[in-house]
Write a protein that holds these residues in place. Structure first.
Motif, short mmCIF file in Angstrom:
data_model
loop_
_atom_site.label_atom_id
_atom_site.label_comp_id
_atom_site.label_asym_id
_atom_site.label_seq_id
_atom_site.Cartn_x
_atom_site.Cartn_y
_atom_site.Cartn_z
N UNK A 39 0.81 -1.22 0.00
CA UNK A 39 0.00 0.00 0.00
C UNK A 39 0.84 1.27 0.00
N UNK A 40 2.11 1.16 0.35
CA UNK A 40 2.96 2.36 0.45
C UNK A 40 3.06 3.11 -0.87
N UNK A 41 3.00 2.41 -1.99
CA UNK A 41 3.09 3.08 -3.29
C UNK A 41 1.81 3.85 -3.63
N UNK A 42 0.76 3.67 -2.84
CA UNK A 42 -0.51 4.36 -3.07
C UNK A 42 -0.75 5.45 -2.03
N UNK A 44 -1.65 8.50 -0.08
CA UNK A 44 -2.55 9.60 -0.38
C UNK A 44 -3.70 9.25 -1.31
N UNK A 45 -3.69 8.06 -1.90
CA UNK A 45 -4.76 7.65 -2.82
C UNK A 45 -5.97 7.15 -2.04
N UNK A 46 -7.12 7.32 -2.63
CA UNK A 46 -8.35 6.80 -2.03
C UNK A 46 -8.65 5.45 -2.70
N UNK A 47 -8.95 4.43 -1.88
CA UNK A 47 -9.21 3.08 -2.38
C UNK A 47 -10.53 2.57 -1.83
N UNK A 62 -9.50 -2.78 -3.07
CA UNK A 62 -9.47 -2.72 -4.53
C UNK A 62 -8.83 -1.40 -4.94
N UNK A 63 -7.78 -1.52 -5.74
CA UNK A 63 -7.05 -0.35 -6.20
C UNK A 63 -7.66 0.17 -7.50
N UNK A 64 -7.35 1.41 -7.86
CA UNK A 64 -7.91 2.03 -9.06
C UNK A 64 -7.57 1.28 -10.35
N UNK A 65 -6.44 0.59 -10.36
CA UNK A 65 -6.05 -0.14 -11.57
C UNK A 65 -6.72 -1.51 -11.67
#
Length: 88
Positions: A39-42, A44-47, A62-65
């Motif tokens: 999760x560290x590479x995401x 600030x992202x909302x999942x 679930x990630x955006x990709x």
């Protein structure tokens, strides 16, 4: 994905789907922290986060990709804010 409850096929489990922001590889759900190095590479992202309130030991993310992963609950927290370290 909309917030709400989904019934898992063939099960009596009620899975809730909510949106959460990733912070230092950690997601907080109902005062529980869930951590995973991936999760560290995401940061600030909302999942989308799926969880069963009756089984709080893990959540599904679930990630955006379109990829998904599972994160485990952090039982004992040791947070070093200055160093950016988060260890269980």
């Amino acid at each position: 994905m909309n917030q709400g409850k989904r019934k898992h096929p063939g099960s009596k489990v009620r899975i809730r789907i909510i949106k959460r922001r990733v912070w230092k590889g950690v997601i907080r759900v109902d005062e529980n922290d869930y951590a995973d190095q991936r999760l560290r590479e995401y940061e600030g992202c909302q999942v989308d986060v799926g969880f069963d309130p009756k089984r709080p030991e893990y959540v599904w993310i679930r990630l955006d990709d379109g990829r998904g992963l599972m994160a485990s609950r952090v039982v004992k927290r040791n947070l070093d804010i200055k160093g950016g370290n988060y260890a269980a």
